[in-house]
Structure formats: C-alpha cells, structure tokens
Enzyme design. Structure first.
Site, PDB file in Angstrom:
ATOM      1  N   PHE A  15       6.078  31.141  67.271  1.00  7.48           N
ATOM      2  CA  PHE A  15       6.501  32.256  66.786  1.00  7.48           C
ATOM      3  C   PHE A  15       7.792  32.436  66.334  1.00  7.48           C
ATOM      4  O   PHE A  15       8.597  33.106  66.826  1.00  7.48           O
ATOM      5  CB  PHE A  15       6.088  33.410  67.543  1.00  7.48           C
ATOM      6  CG  PHE A  15       4.905  33.322  68.087  1.00  7.48           C
ATOM      7  CD1 PHE A  15       3.692  33.794  67.293  1.00  7.48           C
ATOM      8  CD2 PHE A  15       4.375  33.100  69.565  1.00  7.48           C
ATOM      9  CE1 PHE A  15       2.279  33.863  67.711  1.00  7.48           C
ATOM     10  CE2 PHE A  15       3.021  33.258  69.753  1.00  7.48           C
ATOM     11  CZ  PHE A  15       1.946  33.459  68.877  1.00  7.48           C
ATOM     12  N   GLY A  41       9.838  32.010  78.067  1.00  7.90           N
ATOM     13  CA  GLY A  41       8.787  32.151  76.954  1.00  7.90           C
ATOM     14  C   GLY A  41       8.795  30.699  76.275  1.00  7.90           C
ATOM     15  O   GLY A  41       9.159  30.667  75.169  1.00  7.90           O
ATOM     16  N   SER A  47      10.184  27.052  69.815  1.00 10.34           N
ATOM     17  CA  SER A  47      11.733  27.069  69.818  1.00 10.34           C
ATOM     18  C   SER A  47      12.388  26.186  70.799  1.00 10.34           C
ATOM     19  O   SER A  47      13.303  25.841  70.701  1.00 10.34           O
ATOM     20  CB  SER A  47      11.924  28.580  70.489  1.00 10.34           C
ATOM     21  OG  SER A  47      10.766  28.790  71.498  1.00 10.34           O
ATOM     22  N   ASP A  66       7.613  29.071  81.756  1.00  9.22           N
ATOM     23  CA  ASP A  66       6.678  30.031  81.245  1.00  9.22           C
ATOM     24  C   ASP A  66       5.465  29.712  82.245  1.00  9.22           C
ATOM     25  O   ASP A  66       5.382  28.787  82.983  1.00  9.22           O
ATOM     26  CB  ASP A  66       6.048  29.457  79.993  1.00  9.22           C
ATOM     27  CG  ASP A  66       5.057  30.447  78.939  1.00  9.22           C
ATOM     28  OD1 ASP A  66       4.100  30.898  79.714  1.00  9.22           O
ATOM     29  OD2 ASP A  66       5.411  30.525  77.862  1.00  9.22           O
ATOM     30  N   GLY A  70      -0.155  32.879  78.935  1.00  5.22           N
ATOM     31  CA  GLY A  70      -0.219  33.784  77.830  1.00  5.22           C
ATOM     32  C   GLY A  70       0.318  35.237  77.996  1.00  5.22           C
ATOM     33  O   GLY A  70       0.044  35.605  79.224  1.00  5.22           O
ATOM     34  N   ASP A 136      12.674  35.231  75.227  1.00  9.21           N
ATOM     35  CA  ASP A 136      11.469  35.472  74.307  1.00  9.21           C
ATOM     36  C   ASP A 136      10.132  35.331  75.168  1.00  9.21           C
ATOM     37  O   ASP A 136       9.219  34.768  74.655  1.00  9.21           O
ATOM     38  CB  ASP A 136      11.658  34.236  73.498  1.00  9.21           C
ATOM     39  CG  ASP A 136      10.473  34.482  72.210  1.00  9.21           C
ATOM     40  OD1 ASP A 136      10.154  35.687  71.841  1.00  9.21           O
ATOM     41  OD2 ASP A 136      10.518  33.508  71.725  1.00  9.21           O
ATOM     42  N   HIS A 139       6.315  40.648  76.114  1.00  8.01           N
ATOM     43  CA  HIS A 139       7.028  41.525  75.319  1.00  8.01           C
ATOM     44  C   HIS A 139       6.686  43.011  75.963  1.00  8.01           C
ATOM     45  O   HIS A 139       7.170  44.032  75.384  1.00  8.01           O
ATOM     46  CB  HIS A 139       6.929  41.539  73.880  1.00  8.01           C
ATOM     47  CG  HIS A 139       7.633  40.350  73.226  1.00  8.01           C
ATOM     48  ND1 HIS A 139       8.032  39.129  73.992  1.00  8.01           N
ATOM     49  CD2 HIS A 139       8.080  40.116  71.971  1.00  8.01           C
ATOM     50  CE1 HIS A 139       8.774  38.269  72.861  1.00  8.01           C
ATOM     51  NE2 HIS A 139       8.655  38.457  71.977  1.00  8.01           N
ATOM     52  N   HIS A 164      15.031  37.608  71.331  1.00  4.47           N
ATOM     53  CA  HIS A 164      14.200  37.594  70.140  1.00  4.47           C
ATOM     54  C   HIS A 164      13.042  38.808  70.103  1.00  4.47           C
ATOM     55  O   HIS A 164      12.968  39.512  71.041  1.00  4.47           O
ATOM     56  CB  HIS A 164      13.324  36.210  70.228  1.00  4.47           C
ATOM     57  CG  HIS A 164      12.698  35.756  68.928  1.00  4.47           C
ATOM     58  ND1 HIS A 164      11.396  35.370  68.622  1.00  4.47           N
ATOM     59  CD2 HIS A 164      13.325  35.944  67.675  1.00  4.47           C
ATOM     60  CE1 HIS A 164      11.116  35.076  67.602  1.00  4.47           C
ATOM     61  NE2 HIS A 164      12.362  35.545  66.733  1.00  4.47           N
ATOM     62  N   ASP A 165      12.754  38.967  68.709  1.00  2.00           N
ATOM     63  CA  ASP A 165      11.869  40.093  68.538  1.00  2.00           C
ATOM     64  C   ASP A 165      12.553  41.515  68.594  1.00  2.00           C
ATOM     65  O   ASP A 165      11.841  42.362  69.141  1.00  2.00           O
ATOM     66  CB  ASP A 165      10.504  39.829  69.101  1.00  2.00           C
ATOM     67  CG  ASP A 165       9.935  38.516  68.736  1.00  2.00           C
ATOM     68  OD1 ASP A 165       9.832  38.012  67.892  1.00  2.00           O
ATOM     69  OD2 ASP A 165       9.768  37.592  69.747  1.00  2.00           O
TER      70      ASP A 165
HETATM   71  N1  SAH Z   1       9.325  31.126  72.439  1.00  2.00           N
HETATM   72  C1  SAH Z   1       7.788  30.958  72.001  1.00  2.00           C
HETATM   73  C2  SAH Z   1       7.215  31.889  71.995  1.00  2.00           C
HETATM   74  C3  SAH Z   1       6.935  32.557  73.332  1.00  2.00           C
HETATM   75  S1  SAH Z   1       5.482  33.425  73.560  1.00  2.00           S
HETATM   76  C4  SAH Z   1       8.073  30.470  70.306  1.00  2.00           C
HETATM   77  O1  SAH Z   1       9.232  30.635  69.826  1.00  2.00           O
HETATM   78  O2  SAH Z   1       7.276  29.758  70.099  1.00  2.00           O
HETATM   79  C5  SAH Z   1       5.842  34.268  74.931  1.00  2.00           C
HETATM   80  C6  SAH Z   1       5.436  33.454  76.084  1.00  2.00           C
HETATM   81  O3  SAH Z   1       5.761  33.996  77.274  1.00  2.00           O
HETATM   82  C7  SAH Z   1       4.145  33.216  76.291  1.00  2.00           C
HETATM   83  O4  SAH Z   1       3.695  31.824  76.364  1.00  2.00           O
HETATM   84  C8  SAH Z   1       3.701  33.749  77.815  1.00  2.00           C
HETATM   85  O5  SAH Z   1       2.737  32.848  78.593  1.00  2.00           O
HETATM   86  C9  SAH Z   1       4.806  33.789  78.587  1.00  2.00           C
HETATM   87  N2  SAH Z   1       5.073  34.903  79.577  1.00  2.00           N
HETATM   88  C10 SAH Z   1       4.601  36.199  79.288  1.00  2.00           C
HETATM   89  N3  SAH Z   1       4.967  36.936  80.466  1.00  2.00           N
HETATM   90  C11 SAH Z   1       5.554  35.834  81.387  1.00  2.00           C
HETATM   91  C12 SAH Z   1       6.085  36.156  82.682  1.00  2.00           C
HETATM   92  N4  SAH Z   1       5.951  37.169  83.582  1.00  2.00           N
HETATM   93  N5  SAH Z   1       6.448  34.933  83.195  1.00  2.00           N
HETATM   94  C13 SAH Z   1       6.404  33.666  82.700  1.00  2.00           C
HETATM   95  N6  SAH Z   1       6.145  33.412  81.424  1.00  2.00           N
HETATM   96  C14 SAH Z   1       5.671  34.552  80.828  1.00  2.00           C
HETATM   97 MG    MG Z   2       9.660  35.534  69.931  1.00  2.00          MG
END
Ligand code: SAH
Ligand code: MG
Length: 214
Positions: A15, A41, A47, A66, A70, A136, A139, A164-165
């Site tokens: 993303f 993330g 990224s 991460d 998900g 990131d 969310h 991000h976002d």
């Molecule tokens: N940075 C990535 C997108 C990250 S999506 C890109 O640019 O492609 C958000 C990620 O955060 C997901 O893979 C999810 O598993 C992770 N995530 C969400 N909550 C979390 C938490 N509490 N601890 C660790 N990872 C988490």
């Molecule tokens: Mg993002």
C-alpha cells in the site's frame, strides 16, 4: 532510487504509491546514517524496499516490525483482504513468507531486519535511539496511538517521524493517523517538516531519545 530496487518496489504487494515511496526514500537517505530506522507495519515489504534502498546507500539499518497477522482491515470480508495471504492450515493471515521472499529478491536482507511481534510488546522492550520512525501499522485509533506512544520517544533530536495515511477529512480516509500527527504537533516535541500525498514528516525538535514525549 536505483532502477533495479524501484522495479522490486513496484512489483511488491502493498500500500505505497510510488510518489510517497520516493519521498520516504529521500527522507531515509537524509537520516539513516545517524542511527537505525524503524518501520511499524511491514506487510509484504513494499515500503521496506524504499527504506532498505536508502539504508544501503548510507550504510544504515532499518528494522521493520509486524506481527504479520494483518490489521483489522486486512481480514476476510474487509476492504483490504487478500486471500492469497491466508495460511490455510491456521486459517489466519501470514504475510511473513511473502515479505521474506520480497526482501530476498530485492537483495536487501542485510539492510532490513524483520522484527516479528506485537507493536506494544516490542515497544515495551525497545531501547535504541532512532534516526527515523515510520508509522504505518494498524490504522485503528488504539494501534496508531500505541505505535506513537511506544516508539516516538526513541527518536533522536533531529530524527524524522514519518506518518502514513494521514487524511484530514473523514471522507478521504480513517482519522487515526491524522490524530497521531496532531498529537505529535501538540506535544511540542515535533515540528512539521514536509508532506507528499498522505505521508507527513515531522522532525524531533526537543528532548532526548528515550525521554517521554506527549
Ligand atoms: N508499510 C506497508 C503496509 C503496512 S499494512 C506497505 O507500505 O506496504 C499494516 C501492517 O500493520 C499489517 O501488515 C499488520 O499486520 C500490521 N499491524 C497492525 N497492527 C499491528 C500491531 N499491533 N503490532 C504489529 N503489527 C501490526
Ligand atoms: Mg500505509
């Protein structure tokens, strides 16, 4: 961004629009020589390629955190679900194997280090000053706020907080990253330092790494 790494970033699942990835890469180039960076993330590593490319250029290191299960919005039935990322036996998402392949194909295994676990658990034991923090992860409000609470304090003075976002208007997207940006500004410890698309950068302007920020 070297052309081969840009091609890997484009091909990776994730993303991260290319203009925002290029911005992230440029910010990382300016900071990663000063100390390790941390991405919260990882997902499938898109990224992380932009960050890893910068780390390679300045002989730096990036950790990427991460739990690889998900976020809420990645689960079955939600908008950002990808059924190819489900471990059939467990019936749960697992982005770690795809991330490892992505990183290996890009040749960035020496520059990008995976940390696998919950953000709050890792934050409770984190002790390393950071040159850059890229938020990131989840969310949902609670996750985004926890990521800031747990890790923003570890930025060194002059270090970059990248969120991000960030969408100011609810009709454009979820508000939690915007709330985190507002919190960072209100803390007095960070100054806005640039925006491309939904990516906002702040610079740590006061305090010392490890000291609590508001
Ligand atoms: N940075 C990535 C997108 C990250 S999506 C890109 O640019 O492609 C958000 C990620 O955060 C997901 O893979 C999810 O598993 C992770 N995530 C969400 N909550 C979390 C938490 N509490 N601890 C660790 N990872 C988490
Ligand atoms: Mg993002």
């Amino acid at each position: 961004m070297p052309a081969d790494l840009l091609a890997h970033a484009r091909a990776a699942k994730g993303f991260m629009p290319e203009d925002e990835g290029a911005f992230l890469h440029a910010i990382a180039l300016e900071h990663l020589a000063d100390g390790p960076g941390l991405e919260v993330g990882t997902y499938c590593g898109k990224s992380a390629i932009y960050l890893g490319a910068a780390a390679r250029a300045v002989d730096g290191i990036v950790f990427t955190l991460d739990h690889h299960r998900g976020s809420e919005e990645n689960q079955a039935g939600w908008e950002h679900h990808d059924e190819t990322l489900v471990d059939a036996e467990l019936g749960r998402m697992d982005t770690l194997p795809v991330f490892r392949r992505t990183l290996a194909l890009a040749g960035l295994e020496d520059e990008v280090v995976a940390v696998v676990g919950r953000s709050t658990t890792v934050a409770a034991h984190w002790r390393s000053p950071l040159s850059l923090l890229f938020v990131d992860g989840g969310h949902a409000e609670v996750h985004a706020q926890n990521d800031y609470t747990g890790f923003a304090r570890w930025l060194m003075p002059g270090g970059a907080l990248v969120i991000h976002d960030v969408f100011e208007r609810p009709e454009d997207g979820g508000q939690a990253p915007f709330h985190v940006w507002q919190r960072a500004v209100a803390s007095g410890a960070f100054e806005p330092a640039g925006t491309v698309g939904s990516m906002r950068v702040l610079s740590r302007s006061s305090g010392t790494a490890g000291e609590h920020v508001g």
